[in-house]
Scaffold this motif. Structure first.
Motif, PDB file in Angstrom:
ATOM      1  N   THR A  63      -5.743   8.244  -4.841  1.00 26.62           N
ATOM      2  CA  THR A  63      -5.521   7.000  -4.432  1.00 26.62           C
ATOM      3  C   THR A  63      -4.362   6.953  -3.619  1.00 26.62           C
ATOM      4  OG1 THR A  63      -5.896   6.427  -6.992  1.00 26.62           O
ATOM      5  CG2 THR A  63      -4.406   5.056  -5.884  1.00 26.62           C
ATOM      6  N   ALA A  64      -3.614   7.995  -3.475  1.00 29.40           N
ATOM      7  CA  ALA A  64      -2.489   8.263  -2.542  1.00 29.40           C
ATOM      8  C   ALA A  64      -3.254   8.438  -1.236  1.00 29.40           C
ATOM      9  CB  ALA A  64      -1.778   9.344  -2.785  1.00 29.40           C
ATOM     10  N   VAL A  65      -4.176   9.185  -0.994  1.00 31.84           N
ATOM     11  CA  VAL A  65      -4.973   9.172   0.428  1.00 31.84           C
ATOM     12  C   VAL A  65      -5.477   7.990   1.007  1.00 31.84           C
ATOM     13  CG1 VAL A  65      -6.506  10.185   1.677  1.00 31.84           C
ATOM     14  CG2 VAL A  65      -5.135  11.809   0.451  1.00 31.84           C
ATOM     15  N   CYS A  79       0.760  -1.377  -0.209  1.00 28.72           N
ATOM     16  CA  CYS A  79       0.103   0.010  -0.147  1.00 28.72           C
ATOM     17  C   CYS A  79       0.825   1.304   0.071  1.00 28.72           C
ATOM     18  CB  CYS A  79      -0.984   0.156   1.185  1.00 28.72           C
ATOM     19  SG  CYS A  79      -2.208  -1.164   1.101  1.00 28.72           S
ATOM     20  N   SER A  80       2.021   1.185   0.795  1.00 31.12           N
ATOM     21  CA  SER A  80       2.871   2.290   0.753  1.00 31.12           C
ATOM     22  C   SER A  80       3.536   2.573  -0.657  1.00 31.12           C
ATOM     23  CB  SER A  80       3.878   2.273   1.855  1.00 31.12           C
ATOM     24  OG  SER A  80       4.648   1.205   1.396  1.00 31.12           O
ATOM     25  N   THR A  81       3.825   1.550  -1.110  1.00 29.58           N
ATOM     26  CA  THR A  81       4.413   1.600  -2.665  1.00 29.58           C
ATOM     27  C   THR A  81       3.210   2.163  -3.611  1.00 29.58           C
ATOM     28  OG1 THR A  81       5.647  -0.437  -2.278  1.00 29.58           O
ATOM     29  CG2 THR A  81       5.401   0.367  -4.491  1.00 29.58           C
ATOM     30  N   ILE A  82       2.146   1.902  -3.576  1.00 25.10           N
ATOM     31  CA  ILE A  82       1.092   2.394  -4.333  1.00 25.10           C
ATOM     32  C   ILE A  82       0.847   3.596  -4.047  1.00 25.10           C
ATOM     33  CG2 ILE A  82      -1.495   2.242  -4.783  1.00 25.10           C
ATOM     34  CD1 ILE A  82      -1.299  -0.745  -4.281  1.00 25.10           C
ATOM     35  N   ALA A  83       0.870   4.123  -2.728  1.00 24.17           N
ATOM     36  CA  ALA A  83       0.701   5.662  -2.393  1.00 24.17           C
ATOM     37  C   ALA A  83       1.853   6.356  -3.001  1.00 24.17           C
ATOM     38  CB  ALA A  83       0.777   5.690  -1.041  1.00 24.17           C
ATOM     39  N   ALA A  84       3.051   5.686  -2.889  1.00 23.44           N
ATOM     40  CA  ALA A  84       4.282   6.470  -3.488  1.00 23.44           C
ATOM     41  C   ALA A  84       4.018   6.781  -5.034  1.00 23.44           C
ATOM     42  CB  ALA A  84       5.646   5.777  -3.229  1.00 23.44           C
ATOM     43  N   THR A  85       3.634   5.767  -5.500  1.00 24.68           N
ATOM     44  CA  THR A  85       3.463   6.001  -7.079  1.00 24.68           C
ATOM     45  C   THR A  85       2.561   6.793  -7.256  1.00 24.68           C
ATOM     46  OG1 THR A  85       4.314   3.419  -7.467  1.00 24.68           O
ATOM     47  CG2 THR A  85       3.128   4.387  -9.122  1.00 24.68           C
TER      48      THR A  85
END
Length: 89
Positions: free
Chosen positions: A16-18, A1-7
């Motif tokens: 999507t980041a939030v 999830c943190s990788t998706i947020a960084a992307t």
């Protein structure tokens, strides 16, 4: 999830980041209480909900639409044999 947020932050996709950061924070908080000796458990519904939300977030933050369609072709080919095996079991 943190990788998706960084992307998503890199691509300036704020929603999507939030949501990804919120899910990552919830999972870290859950992990604190799930470490031995565990006081809470996710169960089937919890784990499937987490997986569905992580999958939906990764699809929503997809940057290459053509690659997604290219990955669907092998999946479409394997649907019938996999359903046959599932029904046999």
């Amino acid at each position: 999830c943190s990788t998706i947020a960084a992307t998503a932050i890199t691509l300036q996709n704020d929603v999507t980041a939030v949501v990804s950061l919120a899910l990552a924070g919830a999972l870290v908080a859950f992990l604190r209480y799930n470490a031995p000796p565990a006081t809470i458990f996710a169960g089937d519904t919890g784990s499937m909900s987490i997986g569905m939300l992580a999958g939906a977030l990764s699809i929503q933050s997809n940057t290459k639409g053509a690659a997604a369609y290219a990955l669907m072709v092998p999946l479409a080919i394997w649907v019938i044999p996999l359903m046959d095996v599932g029904m046999a079991v």
